[in-house]
Write an enzyme that holds these catalytic residues in place. Structure first.
Site, PDB file in Angstrom:
ATOM      1  N   ALA A  21       0.946  -1.107  -0.002  1.00  0.00           N
ATOM      2  CA  ALA A  21       0.039   0.005   0.037  1.00  0.00           C
ATOM      3  C   ALA A  21       0.831   1.204  -0.109  1.00  0.00           C
ATOM      4  CB  ALA A  21      -0.840  -0.118   1.200  1.00  0.00           C
ATOM      5  N   ARG A  23       2.398   2.700  -2.538  1.00  0.00           N
ATOM      6  CA  ARG A  23       2.199   3.583  -3.692  1.00  0.00           C
ATOM      7  C   ARG A  23       1.025   2.761  -4.647  1.00  0.00           C
ATOM      8  NH1 ARG A  23       7.530   2.819  -7.576  1.00  0.00           N
ATOM      9  NH2 ARG A  23       6.051   3.860  -8.788  1.00  0.00           N
ATOM     10  N   VAL A  68       5.806  -9.298   3.282  1.00  0.00           N
ATOM     11  CA  VAL A  68       4.589  -9.921   3.462  1.00  0.00           C
ATOM     12  C   VAL A  68       4.823 -11.630   2.970  1.00  0.00           C
ATOM     13  CG1 VAL A  68       3.022  -8.481   3.872  1.00  0.00           C
ATOM     14  CG2 VAL A  68       3.323  -9.037   1.939  1.00  0.00           C
ATOM     15  N   SER A 146      -6.049 -10.352 -11.354  1.00  0.00           N
ATOM     16  CA  SER A 146      -5.908  -9.570 -12.461  1.00  0.00           C
ATOM     17  C   SER A 146      -6.648  -9.990 -13.545  1.00  0.00           C
ATOM     18  CB  SER A 146      -4.435  -9.529 -12.763  1.00  0.00           C
ATOM     19  OG  SER A 146      -4.145  -8.983 -13.960  1.00  0.00           O
ATOM     20  N   TYR A 160       3.405 -14.637 -13.377  1.00  0.00           N
ATOM     21  CA  TYR A 160       2.495 -13.475 -12.814  1.00  0.00           C
ATOM     22  C   TYR A 160       0.939 -14.008 -13.046  1.00  0.00           C
ATOM     23  CZ  TYR A 160      -0.081  -9.091 -12.309  1.00  0.00           C
ATOM     24  OH  TYR A 160      -0.968  -7.970 -11.911  1.00  0.00           O
ATOM     25  N   ALA A 161       0.700 -14.407 -14.099  1.00  0.00           N
ATOM     26  CA  ALA A 161      -0.500 -15.079 -14.545  1.00  0.00           C
ATOM     27  C   ALA A 161      -1.034 -16.169 -13.804  1.00  0.00           C
ATOM     28  CB  ALA A 161      -0.483 -15.356 -16.154  1.00  0.00           C
ATOM     29  N   ALA A 162       0.150 -16.882 -13.539  1.00  0.00           N
ATOM     30  CA  ALA A 162      -0.217 -18.171 -12.836  1.00  0.00           C
ATOM     31  C   ALA A 162      -0.652 -17.931 -11.189  1.00  0.00           C
ATOM     32  CB  ALA A 162       0.965 -19.114 -12.904  1.00  0.00           C
ATOM     33  N   LYS A 164      -1.820 -15.105 -10.253  1.00  0.00           N
ATOM     34  CA  LYS A 164      -3.057 -14.306 -10.048  1.00  0.00           C
ATOM     35  C   LYS A 164      -4.263 -15.201 -10.331  1.00  0.00           C
ATOM     36  CE  LYS A 164      -1.615 -10.296  -9.097  1.00  0.00           C
ATOM     37  NZ  LYS A 164      -1.717  -9.887  -8.115  1.00  0.00           N
TER      38      LYS A 164
END
Length: 254
Positions: A21, A23, A68, A146, A160-162, A164
């Site tokens: 959080a 930006r 995190v 996404s 990234y796709a996996a 999400k």
């Protein structure tokens, strides 16, 4: 009317954690929740951006530095929020990274690191926050997925796709398991959002190409993402769980 029944969308009296959080989208989400009355923990791996965003929001906002993807950092972060604000009602799993690397050029270490930040963090933060939500009698977990979760990445970010896509399955299962405790779980699936990162890395030609494919003719604003999350966090959405809300200007329909 009880605190848990506020059909006007107010979040007064509630406590929220927003990861990633410092930006961009995360900061907009934190500000949207705060504007509706929530006390907000702005969590980011960068201390300066976390503290800066919290400072912009003023009272009832704190900045917390935390990676995190690390369980000990998450446990300490959640403990600090509970100690400061007295509990947790809302968790927004927004932390994430992306890099356009085709699979044939991707190293195992890169796959692992992205999965730690984008997916493992969702598990760690959710698990850590759930006991406090159960103690409060309910809550809302909202995770940022996404558009690429369902249509695949256009730029080669297969990891990234996996990650999400996995968030969607995590969210549905969490909704089933936590309904008995009054805890709702939902995901949002943004399209292309007009952030500093996009402006820095997307060429003008690519921006025009993407914009031309969006029926509403523009990229999303971060404040629009924040507004959607605030709705899901509020009791206006008290019958919404296990859902994925698309926010892409019609990009999904082509």
């Amino acid at each position: 009317m009880t605190l848990s029944e506020r059909p006007d969308g107010s979040l007064a009296g509630k406590v929220a954690i927003v990861t990633g959080a410092g930006r961009g989208i995360g900061a907009a989400i934190a500000k949207a929740l705060h504007a509706r009355g929530s006390r907000v923990a702005v969590v980011d791996v960068n201390h300066e951006t976390a503290a800066g965003t919290a400072s912009e929001m003023g009272a009832n906002a704190i900045g917390i530095e935390a990676d995190v993807s690390r369980s000990e950092a998450v446990s300490a972060m959640v403990a600090q929020v509970v100690e400061t604000f007295g509990g947790i009602d809302i968790l927004v799993n927004n932390a994430g990274i992306d890099r356009a690397v085709p699979i044939l050029e991707m190293e195992e270490a890169e796959w692992d690191r992205l999965m730690e930040i984008n997916l493992k963090s969702v598990f760690l933060c959710t698990k850590a926050a759930l006991p406090a939500m159960i103690e409060r009698g309910g809550g809302s977990v909202i995770s940022t997925s996404s558009i690429v979760a369902r249509q695949g990445a256009m730029n080669g970010g297969i990891h990234y796709a996996a990650s999400k896509g996995a968030i969607l399955a995590f969210t549905k299962t969490l909704a089933r398991q936590m309904a008995q405790h009054g805890i709702r779980a939902n995901a949002i699936a943004p399209g292309v959002v007009d952030t500093d990162l996009i402006r820095e890395h997307m060429s003008e030609a690519m921006r025009e190409k993407v914009t031309s494919a969006i029926p509403l003719g523009r990229l999303a604003q971060t404040t629009e993402i924040g507004g959607l999350v605030a709705y899901l966090a509020s009791d206006e959405a008290r019958y919404v769980t296990g859902a994925t809300l698309d926010i892409n200007g019609g990009f999904w329909i082509g």
